[in-house]
Design a protein around this motif. Structure first.
Motif, mmCIF file in Angstrom:
data_model
loop_
_atom_site.group_PDB
_atom_site.id
_atom_site.type_symbol
_atom_site.label_atom_id
_atom_site.label_comp_id
_atom_site.label_asym_id
_atom_site.label_seq_id
_atom_site.Cartn_x
_atom_site.Cartn_y
_atom_site.Cartn_z
ATOM 1 N N GLU A 58 1.828 -7.376 3.367
ATOM 2 C CA GLU A 58 2.524 -6.419 2.523
ATOM 3 C C GLU A 58 1.507 -5.381 2.058
ATOM 4 O O GLU A 58 0.500 -5.733 1.445
ATOM 5 C CB GLU A 58 3.149 -7.117 1.324
ATOM 6 C CG GLU A 58 4.244 -8.083 1.699
ATOM 7 C CD GLU A 58 4.882 -8.735 0.485
ATOM 8 O OE1 GLU A 58 6.025 -9.155 0.610
ATOM 9 O OE2 GLU A 58 4.230 -8.821 -0.577
ATOM 10 N N LEU A 59 1.811 -4.139 2.360
ATOM 11 C CA LEU A 59 0.883 -3.063 2.040
ATOM 12 C C LEU A 59 1.537 -2.069 1.088
ATOM 13 O O LEU A 59 2.669 -1.639 1.318
ATOM 14 C CB LEU A 59 0.448 -2.341 3.319
ATOM 15 C CG LEU A 59 -0.280 -3.207 4.343
ATOM 16 C CD1 LEU A 59 -0.427 -2.466 5.666
ATOM 17 C CD2 LEU A 59 -1.638 -3.606 3.808
ATOM 18 N N PRO A 60 0.820 -1.673 0.029
ATOM 19 C CA PRO A 60 1.371 -0.684 -0.896
ATOM 20 C C PRO A 60 1.479 0.684 -0.211
ATOM 21 O O PRO A 60 0.822 0.929 0.808
ATOM 22 C CB PRO A 60 0.350 -0.657 -2.036
ATOM 23 C CG PRO A 60 -0.924 -1.116 -1.419
ATOM 24 C CD PRO A 60 -0.541 -2.082 -0.331
ATOM 25 N N PRO A 61 2.294 1.561 -0.761
ATOM 26 C CA PRO A 61 2.513 2.872 -0.131
ATOM 27 C C PRO A 61 1.228 3.633 0.204
ATOM 28 O O PRO A 61 1.138 4.259 1.256
ATOM 29 C CB PRO A 61 3.342 3.635 -1.167
ATOM 30 C CG PRO A 61 4.067 2.572 -1.918
ATOM 31 C CD PRO A 61 3.109 1.399 -1.959
ATOM 32 N N ARG A 62 0.213 3.541 -0.633
ATOM 33 C CA ARG A 62 -1.022 4.296 -0.370
ATOM 34 C C ARG A 62 -1.747 3.803 0.877
ATOM 35 O O ARG A 62 -2.572 4.519 1.446
ATOM 36 C CB ARG A 62 -1.945 4.268 -1.590
ATOM 37 C CG ARG A 62 -2.545 2.919 -1.896
ATOM 38 C CD ARG A 62 -3.435 2.955 -3.151
ATOM 39 N NE ARG A 62 -4.014 1.669 -3.414
ATOM 40 C CZ ARG A 62 -5.081 1.170 -2.770
ATOM 41 N NH1 ARG A 62 -5.686 1.878 -1.855
ATOM 42 N NH2 ARG A 62 -5.530 -0.029 -3.072
ATOM 43 N N LEU A 63 -1.451 2.578 1.334
ATOM 44 C CA LEU A 63 -2.097 2.029 2.525
ATOM 45 C C LEU A 63 -1.172 2.023 3.746
ATOM 46 O O LEU A 63 -1.521 1.468 4.779
ATOM 47 C CB LEU A 63 -2.595 0.601 2.241
ATOM 48 C CG LEU A 63 -3.669 0.483 1.175
ATOM 49 C CD1 LEU A 63 -4.039 -0.975 0.955
ATOM 50 C CD2 LEU A 63 -4.898 1.294 1.553
ATOM 51 N N ARG A 64 -0.025 2.645 3.602
ATOM 52 C CA ARG A 64 0.926 2.750 4.714
ATOM 53 C C ARG A 64 1.149 4.225 4.995
ATOM 54 O O ARG A 64 1.975 4.871 4.367
ATOM 55 C CB ARG A 64 2.240 2.075 4.346
ATOM 56 C CG ARG A 64 2.084 0.573 4.145
ATOM 57 C CD ARG A 64 3.389 -0.045 3.803
ATOM 58 N NE ARG A 64 4.375 0.607 4.643
ATOM 59 C CZ ARG A 64 5.665 0.409 4.615
ATOM 60 N NH1 ARG A 64 6.189 -0.407 3.805
ATOM 61 N NH2 ARG A 64 6.477 1.052 5.414
ATOM 62 N N VAL A 65 0.412 4.742 5.929
ATOM 63 C CA VAL A 65 0.500 6.162 6.261
ATOM 64 C C VAL A 65 1.214 6.291 7.594
ATOM 65 O O VAL A 65 0.751 5.771 8.612
ATOM 66 C CB VAL A 65 -0.912 6.791 6.336
ATOM 67 C CG1 VAL A 65 -0.815 8.264 6.689
ATOM 68 C CG2 VAL A 65 -1.667 6.580 5.026
ATOM 69 N N PHE A 66 2.361 6.935 7.586
ATOM 70 C CA PHE A 66 3.121 7.125 8.817
ATOM 71 C C PHE A 66 3.964 8.381 8.707
ATOM 72 O O PHE A 66 4.381 8.784 7.635
ATOM 73 C CB PHE A 66 4.005 5.904 9.115
ATOM 74 C CG PHE A 66 4.993 5.573 8.024
ATOM 75 C CD1 PHE A 66 6.247 6.163 7.996
ATOM 76 C CD2 PHE A 66 4.666 4.667 7.029
ATOM 77 C CE1 PHE A 66 7.154 5.860 6.990
ATOM 78 C CE2 PHE A 66 5.562 4.349 6.033
ATOM 79 C CZ PHE A 66 6.819 4.950 6.005
ATOM 80 N N ASP A 67 4.184 9.005 9.852
ATOM 81 C CA ASP A 67 5.041 10.182 9.920
ATOM 82 C C ASP A 67 6.495 9.710 9.959
ATOM 83 O O ASP A 67 6.854 8.895 10.810
ATOM 84 C CB ASP A 67 4.714 10.992 11.170
ATOM 85 C CG ASP A 67 5.455 12.315 11.206
ATOM 86 O OD1 ASP A 67 6.703 12.281 11.290
ATOM 87 O OD2 ASP A 67 4.800 13.364 11.152
ATOM 88 N N PRO A 68 7.328 10.190 9.076
ATOM 89 C CA PRO A 68 8.705 9.708 9.035
ATOM 90 C C PRO A 68 9.559 10.140 10.235
ATOM 91 O O PRO A 68 10.620 9.566 10.461
ATOM 92 C CB PRO A 68 9.265 10.287 7.732
ATOM 93 C CG PRO A 68 8.374 11.408 7.375
ATOM 94 C CD PRO A 68 7.038 11.119 7.987
#
Length: 129
Positions: A45-55
């Motif tokens: 489980e990764l917080p938003p700051r560690l989940r970088v993706f193009d929507p």
């Protein structure tokens, strides 16, 4: 002998994690020629700051529910097996947990029996000796 790392947002309940695990396993068994009991999964489980993706890259629109399945498998599968697996996984995740197919990304890598040691330092390739 697939090993799967599942990366997702925080907030899923233990029951939902179990459902994702079961859906993944059943899909692998049904379409990827994986025997029952061959289940090796890590959830992170990764917080938003560690989940970088193009929507929108190669998708009709990802949400914060975006899940990545990174599968390392010991023997190659056909294109048809991979397609059927990915489609079944998306279909079941949507039906059971309302996870939209746009939010499911699957990456599959293959290696050989020389790249696995399940225990005691013995390579899988040695088991047949």
């Amino acid at each position: 002998m697939p090993f799967t790392r599942i990366s997702l947002r925080p907030g899923y309940s233990d029951a939902q994690i179990t459902q994702i695990s079961d859906i993944l396993q059943h899909s692998l068994e049904a379409e990827f020629a994986v025997p029952p009991g061959d289940r090796f999964q890590i959830f992170e489980e990764l917080p938003p700051r560690l989940r970088v993706f193009d929507p929108h890259y190669k998708s009709r629109g990802r949400s914060d529910n975006f899940i990545q399945f990174h599968i390392l498998a010991g023997k190659p599968r056909s294109c048809e097996q991979k397609q059927n697996f990915c489609r079944l996984l998306c279909k079941r995740l949507q039906a059971v947990l309302d996870i939209h197919p746009n939010d499911v990304m699957v990456m599959i890598h293959f290696n050989t029996a020389d790249d696995w040691s399940f225990s005691q330092g013995q390579l899988l390739s040695e088991e047949g000796l």
